[in-house]
Design an enzyme around this catalytic site. Structure first.
Site, PDB file in Angstrom:
ATOM      1  N   ASP A  35       0.830  -1.208   0.000  1.00 29.98           N
ATOM      2  CA  ASP A  35       0.000   0.000   0.000  1.00 29.98           C
ATOM      3  C   ASP A  35       0.866   1.261   0.000  1.00 29.98           C
ATOM      4  O   ASP A  35       0.546   2.248  -0.651  1.00 29.98           O
ATOM      5  CB  ASP A  35      -0.902   0.025   1.234  1.00 29.98           C
ATOM      6  CG  ASP A  35      -1.928  -1.103   1.197  1.00 29.98           C
ATOM      7  OD1 ASP A  35      -1.933  -1.859   0.198  1.00 29.98           O
ATOM      8  OD2 ASP A  35      -2.696  -1.218   2.162  1.00 29.98           O
ATOM      9  N   TYR A  38       1.954   2.244  -3.401  1.00 28.85           N
ATOM     10  CA  TYR A  38       0.827   2.811  -4.144  1.00 28.85           C
ATOM     11  C   TYR A  38       0.621   4.270  -3.725  1.00 28.85           C
ATOM     12  O   TYR A  38       0.484   5.155  -4.562  1.00 28.85           O
ATOM     13  CB  TYR A  38      -0.442   1.993  -3.876  1.00 28.85           C
ATOM     14  CG  TYR A  38      -1.650   2.478  -4.633  1.00 28.85           C
ATOM     15  CD1 TYR A  38      -1.950   1.988  -5.898  1.00 28.85           C
ATOM     16  CD2 TYR A  38      -2.491   3.447  -4.087  1.00 28.85           C
ATOM     17  CE1 TYR A  38      -3.049   2.446  -6.601  1.00 28.85           C
ATOM     18  CE2 TYR A  38      -3.587   3.914  -4.778  1.00 28.85           C
ATOM     19  CZ  TYR A  38      -3.872   3.410  -6.035  1.00 28.85           C
ATOM     20  OH  TYR A  38      -4.959   3.877  -6.726  1.00 28.85           O
ATOM     21  N   GLU A 116     -25.647 -16.894 -13.523  1.00 30.03           N
ATOM     22  CA  GLU A 116     -24.938 -16.078 -12.524  1.00 30.03           C
ATOM     23  C   GLU A 116     -25.916 -15.686 -11.428  1.00 30.03           C
ATOM     24  O   GLU A 116     -27.124 -15.718 -11.623  1.00 30.03           O
ATOM     25  CB  GLU A 116     -24.332 -14.836 -13.162  1.00 30.03           C
ATOM     26  CG  GLU A 116     -25.361 -13.870 -13.687  1.00 30.03           C
ATOM     27  CD  GLU A 116     -24.727 -12.752 -14.487  1.00 30.03           C
ATOM     28  OE1 GLU A 116     -23.783 -12.146 -13.991  1.00 30.03           O
ATOM     29  OE2 GLU A 116     -25.179 -12.507 -15.609  1.00 30.03           O
ATOM     30  N   LYS A 118     -28.360 -13.658  -9.036  1.00 31.87           N
ATOM     31  CA  LYS A 118     -29.156 -12.433  -9.135  1.00 31.87           C
ATOM     32  C   LYS A 118     -28.809 -11.609  -7.913  1.00 31.87           C
ATOM     33  O   LYS A 118     -29.140 -11.963  -6.781  1.00 31.87           O
ATOM     34  CB  LYS A 118     -30.647 -12.723  -9.179  1.00 31.87           C
ATOM     35  CG  LYS A 118     -31.455 -11.452  -9.362  1.00 31.87           C
ATOM     36  CD  LYS A 118     -32.872 -11.742  -9.798  1.00 31.87           C
ATOM     37  CE  LYS A 118     -33.585 -10.488 -10.305  1.00 31.87           C
ATOM     38  NZ  LYS A 118     -33.692  -9.432  -9.316  1.00 31.87           N
ATOM     39  N   LYS A 293     -29.290 -16.682 -18.852  1.00 35.60           N
ATOM     40  CA  LYS A 293     -29.437 -15.965 -20.123  1.00 35.60           C
ATOM     41  C   LYS A 293     -28.979 -16.863 -21.257  1.00 35.60           C
ATOM     42  O   LYS A 293     -27.929 -17.507 -21.126  1.00 35.60           O
ATOM     43  CB  LYS A 293     -28.534 -14.714 -20.127  1.00 35.60           C
ATOM     44  CG  LYS A 293     -28.888 -13.716 -19.067  1.00 35.60           C
ATOM     45  CD  LYS A 293     -27.803 -12.676 -18.891  1.00 35.60           C
ATOM     46  CE  LYS A 293     -28.100 -11.917 -17.607  1.00 35.60           C
ATOM     47  NZ  LYS A 293     -27.006 -11.082 -17.163  1.00 35.60           N
ATOM     48  N   LYS A 317     -35.953 -17.469  -8.630  1.00 36.24           N
ATOM     49  CA  LYS A 317     -35.816 -16.855  -7.308  1.00 36.24           C
ATOM     50  C   LYS A 317     -35.661 -17.883  -6.189  1.00 36.24           C
ATOM     51  O   LYS A 317     -36.259 -18.951  -6.234  1.00 36.24           O
ATOM     52  CB  LYS A 317     -37.037 -15.969  -7.016  1.00 36.24           C
ATOM     53  CG  LYS A 317     -37.266 -14.860  -8.030  1.00 36.24           C
ATOM     54  CD  LYS A 317     -36.182 -13.806  -8.013  1.00 36.24           C
ATOM     55  CE  LYS A 317     -36.398 -12.754  -6.957  1.00 36.24           C
ATOM     56  NZ  LYS A 317     -37.489 -11.826  -7.219  1.00 36.24           N
ATOM     57  N   CYS A 414     -33.055 -11.851  38.338  1.00 36.88           N
ATOM     58  CA  CYS A 414     -32.554 -11.877  39.710  1.00 36.88           C
ATOM     59  C   CYS A 414     -32.848 -10.601  40.487  1.00 36.88           C
ATOM     60  O   CYS A 414     -32.550 -10.522  41.681  1.00 36.88           O
ATOM     61  CB  CYS A 414     -31.055 -12.166  39.724  1.00 36.88           C
ATOM     62  SG  CYS A 414     -30.061 -10.770  39.160  1.00 36.88           S
ATOM     63  N   CYS A 429     -27.064  -6.694  33.658  1.00 32.54           N
ATOM     64  CA  CYS A 429     -27.448  -7.049  35.009  1.00 32.54           C
ATOM     65  C   CYS A 429     -26.174  -7.077  35.841  1.00 32.54           C
ATOM     66  O   CYS A 429     -25.161  -7.644  35.435  1.00 32.54           O
ATOM     67  CB  CYS A 429     -28.121  -8.418  34.993  1.00 32.54           C
ATOM     68  SG  CYS A 429     -28.119  -9.232  36.594  1.00 32.54           S
TER      69      CYS A 429
HETATM   70  S1  IVH Z   1     -29.630  -9.057 -16.369  1.00 31.73           S
HETATM   71  C1  IVH Z   1     -32.679  -7.232 -19.660  1.00 31.73           C
HETATM   72  N1  IVH Z   1     -28.280 -10.111 -14.457  1.00 31.73           N
HETATM   73  O1  IVH Z   1     -32.457  -7.692 -11.763  1.00 31.73           O
HETATM   74  C2  IVH Z   1     -32.468  -7.279 -18.193  1.00 31.73           C
HETATM   75  N2  IVH Z   1     -29.967  -8.532 -13.901  1.00 31.73           N
HETATM   76  O2  IVH Z   1     -35.240  -7.888 -12.567  1.00 31.73           O
HETATM   77  C3  IVH Z   1     -31.074  -7.679 -17.914  1.00 31.73           C
HETATM   78  N3  IVH Z   1     -30.139  -8.103 -11.498  1.00 31.73           N
HETATM   79  O3  IVH Z   1     -32.818  -4.414 -12.814  1.00 31.73           O
HETATM   80  C4  IVH Z   1     -30.843  -7.837 -16.483  1.00 31.73           C
HETATM   81  N4  IVH Z   1     -28.527  -9.443 -10.883  1.00 31.73           N
HETATM   82  O4  IVH Z   1     -30.994  -4.895 -11.177  1.00 31.73           O
HETATM   83  C5  IVH Z   1     -29.262  -9.254 -14.772  1.00 31.73           C
HETATM   84  N5  IVH Z   1     -26.950 -11.109 -12.844  1.00 31.73           N
HETATM   85  C6  IVH Z   1     -27.934 -10.265 -13.174  1.00 31.73           C
HETATM   86  C7  IVH Z   1     -28.632  -9.522 -12.220  1.00 31.73           C
HETATM   87  C8  IVH Z   1     -29.650  -8.673 -12.616  1.00 31.73           C
HETATM   88  C9  IVH Z   1     -29.441  -8.580 -10.476  1.00 31.73           C
HETATM   89  C10 IVH Z   1     -31.256  -7.149 -11.363  1.00 31.73           C
HETATM   90  C11 IVH Z   1     -31.085  -5.893 -12.157  1.00 31.73           C
HETATM   91  C12 IVH Z   1     -32.352  -5.719 -12.911  1.00 31.73           C
HETATM   92  C13 IVH Z   1     -33.277  -6.653 -12.244  1.00 31.73           C
HETATM   93  C14 IVH Z   1     -34.255  -7.191 -13.229  1.00 31.73           C
END
Ligand code: IVH
Length: 680
Positions: A35, A38, A116, A118, A293, A317, A414, A429
């Site tokens: 550090d 840096y 990935e 959410k 996706k 979810k 107590c 206490c």
């Molecule tokens: S992809 C076309 N990837 O979820 C929409 N969204 O419900 C592409 N979010 O507003 C979104 N993790 O805030 C994507 N790995 C992830 C995500 C993610 C969280 C949230 C994001 C979005 C909301 C949609």
């Protein structure tokens, strides 16, 4: 002009070097320089820029926290709308999604998905023009968001200038700004200490931080970002697949979630979902599901959008971690050290698959700050193996006559006075071991696995022994005999028939076995305030035996690494109490013993020459382990290299663990470290 008189070249090189090290430190979590080095580079750049203000550019590493507080946020129109995601709440809904995708694509074979977490943070759009960050905006209603550039610039893991040079002239990157759990805990602790409002969860804390008009406040908050998508991208597509495009983002210095991975078909999605659900609690960030996706961009394009969500993606979810329920009452729990914890008695509610009837309210100040009243509808959060908490109230649902909580001024167990020391959050206490609740907790702690490890002596038995007045303090355990114990295990009828109690015999044997122990365990078992396992081990290693420890004054105690004035005062106070000295005497008479060691000053250092790196979440503060390792002669480093001997990786360990694997180093989990220390 020569290089000496023209600072431009030096400034350029310094900036490039600082960006590189910033990326190593904040994005890869793998610094290459100390550090201090840096800081030296940064100061040199600052000095040059002060001398030549005309050369300052907004993407300079010195310009993260700049500008005066804003009056308000301005609105930003998104070049490409920020959409939402469709949700799947069950395996069936997930199956439907995959079927629809394959039908629309006319695909018989498995579709490759990018999977990935959410993330439970805030969606942010970053705009880079010619590689420099020019704007950061919130999602807002999807079409328009708020300009939060000033605040996002303070996030160290967001580059002000992209690395490399092969970026498109306009690049919008989307992702989630979030607060790591560890940072969130530390922030709340800080807020509590300063008497300021705490945040209900990391998401709220992240949102509150980005909404600060003064960027200096945001700069002090531990925010970071994972990127997962794109807005406007100039100059043609970045790649053929989402995963390849993500790899380019990484190369440009943006953070991408390390859990991101391609999977094949529905089976791959399900396996990923189940595996991540298992590991969810060990991650250092909150997630509420998994996003899948379609990986190929051509497939994304042909699938298109429906209303405001893509057909090529879905969010599966997890069960919710927060629910609402009614607060029926507030009970007071008295802990081992006398601390009083208000506990919410709740109308039973299912949270993430478990029925919750109690939740902690922390302390009096928290109740006041959240304005929690009996009869309120409250929000209960249960995340991981953390005990359930009341995080807030639903003000609209407050019934007439909801009652404010008043902390009692006498211990409900107590009757002793209750005191709250200046600067402490907890009321206590003052009854000490006179208080049955404290006595009970002290004995349970004494017997517990990590302390004296009295096998089979669970909470229930301790409670029964106290009820029947068989014991008063931990030392009395060793005076128990078979006739006293058998009735705790056998019904009166069985006793009368002369049946033998195996339980009683086993417990006597376990008590006998526990007499041979280690000094550090014994110290921990005494339950001295602020003396946890690591501190007990450090004290034991330093003093070698009870005599040395009891003879040490505060100053001598503070020579132990890890022991500050507060711990020293508690240790001294413990041994000053005649009552405690009597218990120690009784334990000695009962035959408790351990192998005495010489004090540290006369001992060799078994870990001399060994280098450790600690990463991930550990059950005790890293500092505890660190000081203990140092006391044993080891070095503790912050980054992994070939010279590292051991990497101790707790849950959530990221790139350091990966690097250790690559270098084929010894990787220990926390228990492995504890074992190693106990073998020394
Ligand atoms: S992809 C076309 N990837 O979820 C929409 N969204 O419900 C592409 N979010 O507003 C979104 N993790 O805030 C994507 N790995 C992830 C995500 C993610 C969280 C949230 C994001 C979005 C909301 C949609």
């Amino acid at each position: 002009m020569t290089a000496d008189t023209d600072p431009r070249g030096r400034i350029k090189r310094l900036r490039a070097e600082l960006r590189h090290h910033n990326h190593r430190y904040y994005v890869l979590d793998d610094p290459q320089i100390p550090d201090a080095e840096y800081d030296r580079l940064l100061r040199e750049l600052q000095a040059l820029e002060t001398a030549h203000p005309e050369l300052i550019t907004p993407d300079s590493p010195t310009q993260r926290v700049g500008g005066a507080p804003l009056e308000g946020f301005t609105e930003v129109e998104h070049a490409v709308p920020m959409l939402s995601l469709a949700n799947a709440f069950s395996a069936e809904e997930m199956q439907d999604f995959d079927r629809r995708v394959r039908e629309r694509l006319g695909a018989d074979a498995d579709v490759t998905y990018l999977a990935e977490p959410k993330l439970d943070g805030l969606a942010i759009n970053l705009r880079f023009e010619n590689g420099s960050l020019t704007q950061a905006a919130t999602r807002g209603d999807g079409a328009r968001g708020e300009d939060v550039t000033q605040n996002v610039r303070t996030i160290d893991s967001v580059p002000l200038k992209l690395l490399g040079a092969d970026w498109p002239p306009v690049l919008e990157v989307r992702g989630e700004v979030y607060m790591p759990r560890s940072g969130f805990e530390a922030l709340n602790q800080r807020q509590r200490t300063n008497g300021e409002k705490t945040f209900a969860n990391p998401r709220n804390a992240a949102a509150g931080s980005l909404r600060q008009l003064d960027p200096r406040i945001a700069a002090a908050r531990p925010l970071t970002m994972f990127c997962y998508g794109f807005g406007e991208v100039g100059g043609g597509p970045l790649a053929e697949t989402q995963s390849a495009a993500m790899a380019r983002l990484k190369a440009w210095g943006l953070r991408v979630c390390p859990e991101q991975q391609t999977v094949q078909g529905l089976a791959g999605c399900n396996a990923y979902f189940d595996a991540l659900a298992e590991r969810r609690d060990g991650l250092d960030y909150d997630i509420d599901g998994v996003v899948f996706k379609a990986d190929r961009f051509d497939q994304q394009q042909s699938l298109g959008f429906v209303s405001r969500a893509p057909r090529w993606a879905i969010a599966r979810k997890f069960p919710a971690q927060e629910e609402m329920t009614e607060l029926l009452g507030i009970d007071i729990q008295v802990g081992r050290t006398g601390a009083l914890t208000p506990v919410a008695r709740l109308a039973p509610v299912q949270v993430a698959g478990v029925t919750v009837t109690n939740a902690t309210l922390h302390n009096e100040d928290e109740i006041r700050r959240k304005d929690v009243r009996i009869g309120d509808t409250v929000i209960v959060r249960r995340a991981g193996d953390v005990i359930p908490q009341v995080t807030g109230v639903v003000p609209d649902r407050r019934p007439a006559g909801a009652q404010a909580f008043v902390m009692p001024d006498h211990c409900p167990e107590c009757g002793s006075d209750i005191l709250r020391a200046a600067g402490e959050a907890a009321a206590r206490c003052t009854g000490g071991l006179f208080c049955p609740a404290q006595r009970k907790e002290a004995i349970k702690h004494f017997a517990s696995r990590r302390a004296m490890d009295i096998d089979g002596l669970g909470d229930k038995l301790v409670e029964q022994m106290l009820e029947r007045e068989l014991i008063q303090d931990p030392a009395d355990l060793y005076a128990l005999n078979y006739d006293q114990l058998a009735p705790l295990f056998l019904q009166p009828a069985a006793l009368e028939k002369g049946q033998e109690s195996k339980g009683a015999k086993n417990l006597l044997a376990a008590l006998e076995r526990s007499k041979e122990t280690e000094f550090s365990r014994f110290l921990f078992a005494l339950g001295i305030r602020e003396v946890g396992e690591a501190t007990a081990r450090a004290l034991a290693a330093h003093f070698g035996g009870l005599e040395g420890l009891m003879g040490a004054d505060r100053e001598a105690l503070q020579e132990v690494s890890d022991v500050g004035p507060i711990v020293a005062a508690h240790v001294e106070a413990f041994f000053d109490q005649s009552h405690n000295r009597e218990v120690l005497e009784k334990l000695n008479h009962a035959g408790i013993w351990w192998q005495e060691a010489s004090p540290a000053s006369e001992r060799p250092q078994p870990l001399a020459g060994q280098t450790f790196v600690l990463t991930g979440t550990l059950s005790r503060p890293r500092e505890d382990y660190k000081s203990e390792l140092i006391a044993l002669g080891a070095k503790v480093a912050s980054s992994v290299s070939k010279k590292t001997d051991y990497v101790v990786a707790g849950p959530g360990a990221g790139s350091k663990r990966d690097k250790a694997e690559k270098l084929e180093l010894n990787i220990l989990n926390e228990q492995g470290l504890i074992d190693l220390l106990s073998e020394l």
